[in-house]
Design an enzyme around this catalytic site. Structure first.
Site, short mmCIF file in Angstrom:
data_model
loop_
_atom_site.label_atom_id
_atom_site.label_comp_id
_atom_site.label_asym_id
_atom_site.label_seq_id
_atom_site.Cartn_x
_atom_site.Cartn_y
_atom_site.Cartn_z
N CYS A 124 22.08 -0.35 6.79
CA CYS A 124 22.90 -0.18 7.97
C CYS A 124 22.72 -1.41 8.85
O CYS A 124 21.66 -1.63 9.39
CB CYS A 124 22.46 1.07 8.73
SG CYS A 124 23.42 1.37 10.20
N GLY A 151 0.79 -1.23 0.00
CA GLY A 151 0.00 0.00 0.00
C GLY A 151 0.82 1.28 0.00
O GLY A 151 0.54 2.22 -0.73
N HIS A 152 1.89 1.29 0.82
CA HIS A 152 2.58 2.58 1.01
C HIS A 152 3.50 2.95 -0.14
O HIS A 152 4.12 4.01 -0.11
CB HIS A 152 3.30 2.62 2.37
CG HIS A 152 4.50 1.74 2.48
ND1 HIS A 152 5.78 2.24 2.56
CD2 HIS A 152 4.62 0.40 2.53
CE1 HIS A 152 6.63 1.23 2.67
NE2 HIS A 152 5.95 0.12 2.66
N THR A 169 -7.53 -10.96 12.17
CA THR A 169 -8.65 -10.06 11.83
C THR A 169 -8.22 -9.05 10.76
O THR A 169 -7.16 -8.42 10.88
CB THR A 169 -9.11 -9.32 13.10
OG1 THR A 169 -9.48 -10.31 14.06
CG2 THR A 169 -10.30 -8.42 12.81
N1 PMP Z 1 9.61 -5.36 -2.32
C1 PMP Z 1 10.09 -4.21 -2.82
C2 PMP Z 1 10.56 -4.18 -4.24
C3 PMP Z 1 10.15 -3.07 -2.03
O1 PMP Z 1 10.63 -1.93 -2.55
C4 PMP Z 1 9.69 -3.13 -0.69
C5 PMP Z 1 9.73 -1.93 0.22
N2 PMP Z 1 10.95 -1.26 0.27
C6 PMP Z 1 9.20 -4.35 -0.22
C7 PMP Z 1 9.16 -5.43 -1.06
C8 PMP Z 1 8.69 -4.49 1.20
O2 PMP Z 1 7.44 -3.86 1.30
P1 PMP Z 1 6.74 -3.59 2.73
O3 PMP Z 1 7.43 -2.38 3.26
O4 PMP Z 1 5.31 -3.34 2.37
O5 PMP Z 1 6.92 -4.79 3.56
#
Ligand code: PMP
Length: 386
Positions: A327, A202-203, A239
């Site tokens: 890091c 989502g983000h 949930t």
């Molecule tokens: N896969 C890729 C290509 C990503 O760029 C990211 C987030 N940096 C993730 C997976 C992991 O996603 P999440 O932060 O939703 O766990």
């Protein structure tokens, strides 16, 4: 007056669209029940969750029953890799993953290898594209699952996933695509890329944090990572977060609907930013494929300078960028992706990732360029090197 900051790290996190926040607040208020409950509040929450699922399915060209909500792409990737074992098979599995995957695939694969499974890491070339001849050779060795991301989160380089998915299908090999960085930036749909599993978050699409999806096509093998209830067809007990699911659906709809304009605009901004950085630093080197790329991502190397110092100095100037390196226990590790492309440790540690959004203004672009100019002059003057 302190000028507002310029945020150039949208591959790490985009900011939720106002429509997404409104939708989530509304759903949180109007559908407070537990979707597993039998009473009206429960049924209404279930209905709203199903609505989000249906919207996502239709935007991706999948069936609603194929969409499983997770806590993010990390969980979706782990579920795909660990849960995709074919039923009634014994002994070690054989998986092949690209060498530039996000740690939620790469480290997961390494831990499967440590548990005795066979894992091959598929190499990329110096422009970060998967080497197709090596992929073909691996396919002939008969892996159970291949996992290749749609676009690199670090360089933005697009991977030939349409071809890889088709070849896996022809060979009867399961294929997982991590599509986390691609939605709203490049056209992508499951009718063109016949993947068995797809992960998204989502983000990264102006939606909420803490929600993702795993798309499981048809009845390909899957088993849950957690024991618990029957939510998400039993594949992801717990949930459901109805408001976040609704926010995800809203964000996916917005970025998909606006994809054509977004692509053009982002690509223009990317080129403008690259040109202004080249002006202030002619020795800059572009990492990744200059054409086959996400239109919002720039990965650039400043030979002889430390990316960590650059990130911190630019931060003080009000500019947020990423060093792409991890890091771990206090020590800065070079990016796996850049090392897989053949960069030396030193070269990888002088590379920055800048990832843009459409709202970047000409004034912010100019401010970014002058901040880079000041920082580079200062560091070169002080001779701060890797
Ligand atoms: N896969 C890729 C290509 C990503 O760029 C990211 C987030 N940096 C993730 C997976 C992991 O996603 P999440 O932060 O939703 O766990």
């Amino acid at each position: 007056m302190i000028p507002p900051r310029v945020y150039l790290d949208h591959n790490a996190a985009t900011f939720p669209y106002p429509e997404v926040l409104e939708e989530m607040a509304h759903v949180q208020r109007a559908y407070p029940g537990n979707p597993s409950s039998l009473h009206r509040e429960g049924r209404e929450a279930r209905g709203r969750l199903d609505e989000a699922r249906e919207k996502i399915a239709s935007l991706l060209g999948a069936l609603p029953t194929e969409i499983l909500f997770t806590s993010g792409a990390t969980e979706a990737n782990n579920l795909a890799l660990r849960g995709s074992r074919r039923p009634r098979t014994m002994g070690p599995r054989f998986l092949a993953v690209s060498s530039i995957e996000h740690p939620s695939v790469g480290t997961c694969a390494r831990s499967l290898a440590a548990d005795g499974h066979r894992v091959e890491f598929l190499p990329v070339d110096s422009s970060c594209r998967l080497k197709l001849d090596e992929f073909e050779a691996c396919l002939a060795r008969g892996p159970e699952l291949v996992s290749v991301m749609a676009a690199s989160n670090e360089t933005g380089t697009l991977q030939p996933v349409e071809h890889v998915a088709r070849r896996c299908r022809e060979a009867g090999v399961l294929f997982h695509v991590d599509a986390t960085q691609v939605f709203g930036r490049e056209s992508f749909d499951l009718s063109r890329v016949p993947a068995d599993y797809l992960s998204a978050s989502g983000h990264k699409i102006h939606g909420p944090r803490g929600i993702g999806i795993l798309v499981r096509r048809g009845r390909v093998p899957l088993s849950a990572l957690f024991a618990g209830g029957h939510q998400e067809l039993g594949f992801r007990p717990g949930t459901e977060n109805v408001a976040a699911a609704a926010g995800f659906a809203c964000a996916l709809e917005l970025v998909t609907r606006r994809l054509a304009e977004r692509r053009v605009h982002l690509a223009e901004l990317r080129l403008a930013l690259l040109a202004s950085l080249r002006e202030v630093s002619p020795e800059l080197i572009l990492n990744g494929d200059s054409k086959e790329t996400l239109p919002n991502t720039l990965n650039v190397r400043f030979p002889g300078l430390s990316a960590e110092t650059l990130v911190l100095s630019l931060d003080l100037e009000g500019i947020a960028v990423s060093s792409g390196s991890a890091c771990s226990s206090g020590a800065i590790e070079p990016s796996n992706t850049l090392l897989a492309m053949g960069l030396s440790k030193r070269a990888a540690l002088s590379s920055l990732r800048l990832s843009l959004e459409e709202d970047l203004t000409p004034e912010e672009l100019a401010r970014t360029a002058s901040a880079f100019r000041r920082v580079l002059e200062r560091l070169r003057g002080r001779n701060v090197r890797t």
